[in-house]
Design a protein around this motif. Structure first.
Motif, PDB file in Angstrom:
ATOM      1  N   ASN A   1      73.299 -30.817 -31.652  1.00  0.00           N
ATOM      2  CA  ASN A   1      74.200 -29.675 -31.600  1.00  0.00           C
ATOM      3  C   ASN A   1      73.332 -28.449 -31.346  1.00  0.00           C
ATOM      4  N   PHE A   2      73.917 -27.267 -31.377  1.00  0.00           N
ATOM      5  CA  PHE A   2      73.148 -26.060 -31.079  1.00  0.00           C
ATOM      6  C   PHE A   2      73.024 -25.142 -32.290  1.00  0.00           C
ATOM      7  N   ASN A   3      73.243 -25.709 -33.493  1.00  0.00           N
ATOM      8  CA  ASN A   3      73.098 -24.950 -34.724  1.00  0.00           C
ATOM      9  C   ASN A   3      71.672 -24.442 -34.876  1.00  0.00           C
ATOM     10  N   LEU A   4      71.519 -23.144 -35.163  1.00  0.00           N
ATOM     11  CA  LEU A   4      70.193 -22.540 -35.223  1.00  0.00           C
ATOM     12  C   LEU A   4      69.342 -23.137 -36.331  1.00  0.00           C
TER      13      LEU A   4
ATOM     14  N   ASN B   1      68.216 -26.718 -35.661  1.00  0.00           N
ATOM     15  CA  ASN B   1      67.328 -26.861 -34.496  1.00  0.00           C
ATOM     16  C   ASN B   1      66.263 -25.771 -34.445  1.00  0.00           C
ATOM     17  N   PHE B   2      65.932 -25.211 -35.612  1.00  0.00           N
ATOM     18  CA  PHE B   2      65.021 -24.077 -35.656  1.00  0.00           C
ATOM     19  C   PHE B   2      63.701 -24.365 -34.942  1.00  0.00           C
ATOM     20  N   ARG B   3      63.085 -25.511 -35.268  1.00  0.00           N
ATOM     21  CA  ARG B   3      61.792 -25.830 -34.659  1.00  0.00           C
ATOM     22  C   ARG B   3      61.917 -26.098 -33.163  1.00  0.00           C
ATOM     23  N   ARG B   4      63.033 -26.685 -32.755  1.00  0.00           N
ATOM     24  CA  ARG B   4      63.229 -26.947 -31.329  1.00  0.00           C
ATOM     25  C   ARG B   4      63.328 -25.635 -30.543  1.00  0.00           C
ATOM     26  N   TYR B   5      64.129 -24.698 -31.071  1.00  0.00           N
ATOM     27  CA  TYR B   5      64.243 -23.396 -30.417  1.00  0.00           C
ATOM     28  C   TYR B   5      62.899 -22.665 -30.400  1.00  0.00           C
ATOM     29  N   MET B   6      62.172 -22.760 -31.510  1.00  0.00           N
ATOM     30  CA  MET B   6      60.875 -22.105 -31.585  1.00  0.00           C
ATOM     31  C   MET B   6      59.922 -22.677 -30.542  1.00  0.00           C
ATOM     32  N   LEU B   7      59.927 -23.997 -30.411  1.00  0.00           N
ATOM     33  CA  LEU B   7      59.037 -24.647 -29.451  1.00  0.00           C
ATOM     34  C   LEU B   7      59.413 -24.275 -28.018  1.00  0.00           C
TER      35      LEU B   7
END
Length: 233
Positions: free
Chosen positions: A186-189, A192-198
């Protein structure tokens, strides 16, 4: 109808495999001018296309509910070609171009062997559904694109340095340490915090350093995986 549904992700997986085969051919023309780009640059593009197809086949399988054992095996075989053999051939040809230590220039072939072991381990480990044990093989390919781009932009670091990196990447692929999956459910921040950060850091690295920034992105992937805290997988 179920067979047709399964054929769609399998066809996309075959595009992954064909992109990997093209990358291998291009790796042997790394320093030949082929139209507007050199062979190694076309090789980067072919591996990049394979990565896109690798993402799309999984996404289409989930969307269609078209899972099959054949699809799983085909995906692993394609990944071995595109993200194991192709980067290995690329690094072999780069080392042969710069180094006079010919025998040692074939050390990158170990990347294909350890990549095969990594995929076999993945396919037989039921715990690797939402996270990985060891470095996923597409990350191996991304790392070597970054390293080769760094060599072409700056300088050849020496054969011993590359052999050390090869050894570390081989060990990383078959390691037992936990690494988070890069696939979004999903796109929950928060989830998926580490994914967005990466992704944000990878974009910044590429803007600042060009394709060589991809190698730093994989290093950050290691660090984020080790620094788990309370972030969900």
């Amino acid at each position: 109808m179920p067979d047709i549904k399964c054929s769609i992700p399998n066809a996309i997986t075959c595009l992954n495999l064909l992109s990997g085969c093209a990358a291998i051919v291009l790796a042997f023309h790394a320093y030949d001018r082929l139209g507007p780009l050199y062979g190694l640059e076309w090789c980067f593009i072919a591996i990049g296309c394979a990565a896109i197809f690798d993402f799309c086949d999984g996404a289409s399988a989930r969307a269609l509910g078209a899972y099959s054992q054949i699809g799983k095996d085909l995906d692993s075989l394609s990944d071995l070609i595109s993200f194991g053999v192709a980067p290995a051939m690329l690094v072999v040809n780069v080392m042969l171009h710069y180094s006079s230590l010919t025998a040692l220039c074939y050390t990158p072939l170990l990347l294909a062997a350890f990549g095969a072991m990594r995929l076999a381990k993945f396919n037989n480990d039921p715990e690797q559904t939402s996270e990985f044990r060891g470095l996923p093989i597409p990350a191996n390919a991304i790392f070597w694109i970054g390293v080769v781009a760094w060599i072409e932009k700056y300088a050849y670091p020496g054969t011993p340095v590359l052999i050390l990196l090869i050894g570390l990447m081989c060990a990383a692929m078959v390691g037992n340490f936990r690494m988070f999956s890069l696939k979004f459910k999903n796109f929950n921040l928060r989830e998926n915090f580490r994914r967005y950060m990466l992704l944000a850091a990878a974009a910044l690295f590429v803007v600042c350093y060009g394709l060589s920034g991809l190698a730093w992105s994989i290093l950050l992937y290691f660090l984020l995986s080790l620094h788990r805290r309370n972030y969900p997988v």
